[in-house]
Motif scaffolding. Structure first.
Motif, short mmCIF file in Angstrom:
data_model
loop_
_atom_site.label_atom_id
_atom_site.label_comp_id
_atom_site.label_asym_id
_atom_site.label_seq_id
_atom_site.Cartn_x
_atom_site.Cartn_y
_atom_site.Cartn_z
N MET A 192 71.68 81.38 25.97
CA MET A 192 71.65 80.82 27.33
C MET A 192 72.77 79.80 27.46
N TRP A 193 73.49 79.83 28.57
CA TRP A 193 74.63 78.94 28.75
C TRP A 193 74.20 77.49 28.94
N ARG A 198 68.22 76.06 26.14
CA ARG A 198 68.15 76.36 24.69
C ARG A 198 67.24 75.38 23.98
N ASP A 199 67.29 74.11 24.38
CA ASP A 199 66.48 73.08 23.74
C ASP A 199 64.97 73.29 23.92
N SER A 229 70.99 82.35 32.47
CA SER A 229 71.14 83.67 31.88
C SER A 229 71.82 83.58 30.52
N ILE A 230 71.68 84.66 29.77
CA ILE A 230 72.27 84.73 28.44
C ILE A 230 73.72 85.19 28.57
N VAL A 231 74.61 84.38 28.00
CA VAL A 231 76.05 84.67 28.01
C VAL A 231 76.53 84.54 26.57
N ASP A 232 77.22 85.55 26.07
CA ASP A 232 77.72 85.56 24.69
C ASP A 232 76.60 85.30 23.68
#
Length: 96
Positions: free
Chosen positions: A34-35, A40-41, A28-31
Motif C-alpha cells: 500500500m502506498w 501499512r502501519d 491501493s497496492i502499488v509495487d
C-alpha cells in the motif's frame, strides 16, 4: 469472519452493495505494498481485529493509487462516504 476485499474502486455501487459491519478504506497496492504508510502501519491490527472466526465482518475498499486518491473526483471523497483520509474505518449502522 473473513475480511472481504472490493477491488473495483471506480464503481462506488460495489461498496454500497457490500455486506459487512465495517468498511475499511485503504490506499491501493502499488509495487507490492500500500502506498500509504499509515495503512501499512495498521494492516496487522486490522487483520487481527477483523480476521478471526468470531470477529465482526469487514470489507476492505482500496481507494486508488496516490494520484487517483488525490483527485477531487475520487468517488470515495464525496457522495455517501466523504472519506477524507486513509486509513478510515466506518461502522455501518444496523448492518445485517
Amino acid at each position: 469472519m473473513p475480511i472481504r476485499v472490493v477491488d473495483d474502486f471506480a464503481d462506488p455501487q460495489v461498496v454500497k452493495d457490500a455486506t459487512g459491519e465495517y468498511l475499511i478504506f485503504y490506499s491501493s497496492i502499488v509495487d507490492g505494498e500500500m502506498w500509504c504508510p499509515d495503512c501499512r502501519d495498521v494492516e496487522d491490527l486490522v487483520n487481527q481485529t477483523f480476521g478471526g472466526a468470531d470477529s465482526p465482518s469487514a470489507v476492505i475498499i482500496y481507494v486508488g493509487d496516490r494520484a487517483q486518491w488525490r483527485a477531487p473526483t475520487n468517488p470515495f471523497r464525496g457522495g455517501a462516504w466523504e472519506v477524507t483520509g486513509v486509513p478510515t474505518i466506518i461502522r455501518i449502522k444496523d448492518a445485517s
